[in-house]
Design a protein around this motif. Structure first.
Motif, short mmCIF file in Angstrom:
data_model
loop_
_atom_site.label_atom_id
_atom_site.label_comp_id
_atom_site.label_asym_id
_atom_site.label_seq_id
_atom_site.Cartn_x
_atom_site.Cartn_y
_atom_site.Cartn_z
N GLY A 167 71.52 0.44 55.76
CA GLY A 167 71.29 -0.09 54.43
C GLY A 167 72.31 0.39 53.42
O GLY A 167 72.95 1.44 53.57
N VAL A 168 72.46 -0.39 52.36
CA VAL A 168 73.34 -0.13 51.23
C VAL A 168 74.81 -0.03 51.69
O VAL A 168 75.36 1.07 51.82
CB VAL A 168 72.94 1.11 50.42
N PRO A 169 75.44 -1.17 51.96
CA PRO A 169 76.87 -1.13 52.31
C PRO A 169 77.67 -0.51 51.16
O PRO A 169 77.39 -0.78 49.99
CB PRO A 169 77.23 -2.59 52.52
N ILE A 170 78.66 0.31 51.51
CA ILE A 170 79.47 0.97 50.49
C ILE A 170 80.93 0.64 50.74
O ILE A 170 81.42 0.71 51.87
CB ILE A 170 79.23 2.50 50.46
N ASN B 114 91.53 -4.97 46.36
CA ASN B 114 91.55 -4.75 47.81
C ASN B 114 90.47 -3.73 48.18
O ASN B 114 90.52 -2.59 47.73
CB ASN B 114 92.93 -4.25 48.23
N TRP B 115 89.52 -4.16 49.01
CA TRP B 115 88.36 -3.34 49.32
C TRP B 115 88.25 -3.10 50.83
O TRP B 115 88.54 -3.99 51.63
CB TRP B 115 87.07 -4.03 48.86
N THR B 116 87.83 -1.91 51.21
CA THR B 116 87.45 -1.60 52.58
C THR B 116 86.01 -1.13 52.59
O THR B 116 85.53 -0.52 51.62
CB THR B 116 88.35 -0.50 53.19
N GLN B 117 85.31 -1.42 53.69
CA GLN B 117 83.95 -0.92 53.81
C GLN B 117 83.97 0.43 54.50
O GLN B 117 84.47 0.57 55.61
CB GLN B 117 83.07 -1.90 54.58
N LEU B 118 83.41 1.43 53.83
CA LEU B 118 83.35 2.78 54.38
C LEU B 118 82.21 2.94 55.36
O LEU B 118 82.20 3.87 56.17
CB LEU B 118 83.18 3.80 53.26
N GLY B 119 81.25 2.07 55.28
CA GLY B 119 80.05 2.17 56.11
C GLY B 119 78.84 1.81 55.29
O GLY B 119 78.86 0.85 54.51
N HIS B 120 77.76 2.60 55.44
CA HIS B 120 76.53 2.38 54.69
C HIS B 120 76.00 3.71 54.18
O HIS B 120 76.14 4.74 54.85
CB HIS B 120 75.48 1.73 55.58
N VAL B 121 75.39 3.69 53.01
CA VAL B 121 74.82 4.91 52.45
C VAL B 121 73.62 5.37 53.27
O VAL B 121 73.46 6.55 53.55
CB VAL B 121 74.43 4.68 50.98
N LEU B 122 72.77 4.42 53.64
CA LEU B 122 71.54 4.74 54.38
C LEU B 122 71.72 4.28 55.82
O LEU B 122 71.52 3.12 56.15
CB LEU B 122 70.34 4.06 53.73
#
Length: 600
Positions: free
Chosen positions: A119-122, A130-138
């Protein structure tokens, strides 16, 4: 952003056959073998256990060797990018309720995720383009307890903020599941994971934190008034917050906005509050009008963080509600915003909006947009946020658009190909109500889904790996190798709005023969759209295509041409207009041993 109430559900588990077999085998080892008869009996038992286990060998698991998503919306063909431009929205598909914060040159942004797991994509950026997804907070069960909740419950309206006084990031949100309610997690580095939730002792929704220059901290949130005067009447409350204890300070709560900008006009759903400090004054920005066609963003000002707050005389500062319903390339429902100072020392605001299809349905869900904000006057105003929003923007000075390149998140039209050969599964693939790792495994052949005895219609963790629909015009093709053992087995693809609204397109068994089936489920009632007997062995390509509201499901065997099953079908049940809730369409790789689709 939460406008309805869900009743709590009883905690539900799910059957884990490998663990149960392991436990049974361990118990059998304790049997004393004193006689040949006992040995023969034990041998028979172990043989039966082995036979049962053989029926769930990896050869019977569906294996997906690749999946290809291709988006081709007309708007991106009609408005090609020139140098120094980028597309809006910046996150296409179901990424609603964005919140953003900054530490130095690093920007971090989060969105709502409801019952999706993790949950909560960061996301991270250095330039807001320009954005990269680091993962998820939860990303752990200890943080996210959504196993027995509907898809549109779970995590609502996360707020992310950096506190320079203790060099800590906070994410505060409401979790409508697991008896948690309002909660906060924190970290010193968003790349390194987040703490377990700390439950917060207040009611209401949409909490946000504010850290003042003197180190004092506050929580603001939406809540019910003492006495509701009309439907949609809400208030904004403020509490002092004890940073050392991570709790609101009892008895410090006060209402700082009642109803909205002008309560005499009966404004509805004042929510998603944020406080900003500029030139010694405190600005309270909120969404107003509900997350629908009357959505907007409004602003108030005060000389103290505790108020009183006075609304600006030019509210709303962002909305799309006043324009023709049939306007071209319509963006609607704009609101639920957050502000940040950009790399060019100008303010920018991220917010949610929708891009409905030709019949005004919302299949891609609420997406994340961005606009520059003019704060040269007394109040901030979203630039071009009070006229129809354009699909293109100018990049901040000195920024180069690299979206879709060098690992940056794509937007516009793009093709995403997944071969499932990487050591880590791309963060865009998500589960529902439970971790992906509980049902997937990788091999040289690709991705195996180890099916649960749970149907997609159930409010439990399901063995399905999802990718968000990000375009009105798209195709999604998956190559699957699978041989079902019984009529209870099914694997294939799904387009899902919720547990009550979805399509399932997959392979099952009837007697000694395999069938491809397409089922439509509307408000929990399922209808077989079509079925075809499969005569060829080996991998099958499964495809869903959409052109606005028109969806088509097709398949191909042994490299042959694609054959349609069921004709054209409506995407109506994949829209929030019909299905309700707050999510967009999820396209899934699905498997179950609790199939109820019966081929004809």
């Amino acid at each position: 952003m939460f406008h309805d109430a869900w009743m709590p559900h009883k905690q539900l588990g799910f059957f884990n056959q490998p663990n149960q077999l392991k436990n049974k085998t361990a118990r059998k080892r304790k049997i004393e073998m004193k006689t040949p008869k006992a040995i023969a009996t034990l041998t028979l038992i172990l043989f039966c256990l082995g036979l049962a286990h053989s029926q769930q060998t990896p050869e019977n698991y569906p294996t997906f060797s690749n999946a290809v998503y291709q988006g081709n919306d007309n708007v991106y063909n009609d408005y090609p990018l020139a140098d120094g431009e980028f597309y809006n929205p910046i996150l296409q598909g179901c990424y609603p309720d964005p919140s953003i914060t900054r530490k130095g040159d690093d920007y971090y942004m989060v969105t709502s995720s409801f019952a999706m797991f993790p949950g909560v994509p960061i996301f991270h950026s250095n330039d807001l383009v320009n954005w990269t997804q680091l993962g998820h907070v939860l990303d752990r069960k200890s943080q996210l307890k959504v196993a027995d909740t509907g898809i549109s419950a779970g995590i609502y309206a996360p707020d992310i903020i950096y506190n320079p006084h203790n060099d800590t990031f906070y994410m505060i949100t409401t979790q409508f599941a697991g008896g948690i309610g309002n909660m906060v997690v924190k970290t010193s580095d968003p790349r390194e994971g987040w703490s377990d939730p700390i439950k917060l002792a207040f009611a209401g929704i949409d909490p946000a934190l504010f850290f003042d220059d003197d180190g004092k901290a506050y929580v603001i949130h939406n809540d019910a008034p003492e006495k509701a005067l009309y439907e949609g009447h809400r208030v904004i409350k403020l509490w002092e917050y004890d940073v050392s204890a991570d709790q609101v300070i009892k008895g410090t709560d006060q209402v700082i906005v009642d109803g909205g900008v002008d309560i005499s006009q009966k404004p509805i759903w004042i929510e998603a509050p944020h406080i900003y400090k500029k030139n010694g004054r405190y600005y309270l920005m909120c969404a107003e009008g509900g997350t629908g066609s009357w959505h907007s963003e409004v602003i108030f000002v005060s000389d103290k963080p505790t108020g009183p707050y006075v609304p600006a005389d030019n509210n709303p500062i962002l909305t799309q509600r006043y324009f023709a319903k049939d306007r071209k390339n319509k963006v609607d429902w704009a609101g639920h915003a957050d502000l940040v100072l950009g790399p060019d020392d100008r303010y920018y605001g991220v917010f949610l909006g929708i891009r409905p299809n030709e019949v005004d349905r919302v299949n891609t869900g609420r997406e994340t947009f961005i606009l520059p904000v003019d704060w040269t006057g007394a109040f901030p105003v979203f630039e071009n946020g009070l006229i129809p929003i354009s699909p293109k923007l100018k990049v901040p000075a000195g920024v180069q658009n690299k979206t879709g390149q060098e690992g940056y998140f794509p937007n516009g039209n793009f093709t995403y190909t997944e071969t499932f050969q990487s050591e880590m599964l791309d963060y865009r693939w998500i589960g529902l109500r439970g971790p992906r790792e509980d049902f997937i495994a990788t091999s040289q052949k690709g991705l195996e889904i180890r099916p649960f005895a749970v149907n997609i219609k159930e409010v439990k963790p399901i063995s399905s790996l999802f990718y968000r629909q990000q375009h009105k015009k798209f195709s999604f093709t998956a190559t699957m190798d699978y041989s079902p053992s019984s009529e209870k087995d099914l694997a294939g693809i799904t387009c899902l709005q919720s547990e009550k609204f979805h399509y399932v397109f997959g392979i099952t068994r009837k007697g000694d023969e395999q069938y491809l089936v397409l089922e439509r489920t509307e408000n929990g009632v399922s209808t077989l759209v079509g079925s075809d007997k499969l005569t060829a062995n080996g991998p099958v390509q499964l495809r869903v295509e959409a052109k606005g509201d028109a969806y088509r499901f097709s398949y191909a065997t042994k490299g042959g041409d694609f054959q349609n099953l069921g004709g054209g079908v409506s995407g109506d049940i994949l829209s929030t207009n019909v299905a309700g809730g707050f999510t967009g369409t999820l396209i899934g790789l699905y498997a179950t041993t609790a199939n109820d689709v019966k081929p004809e």
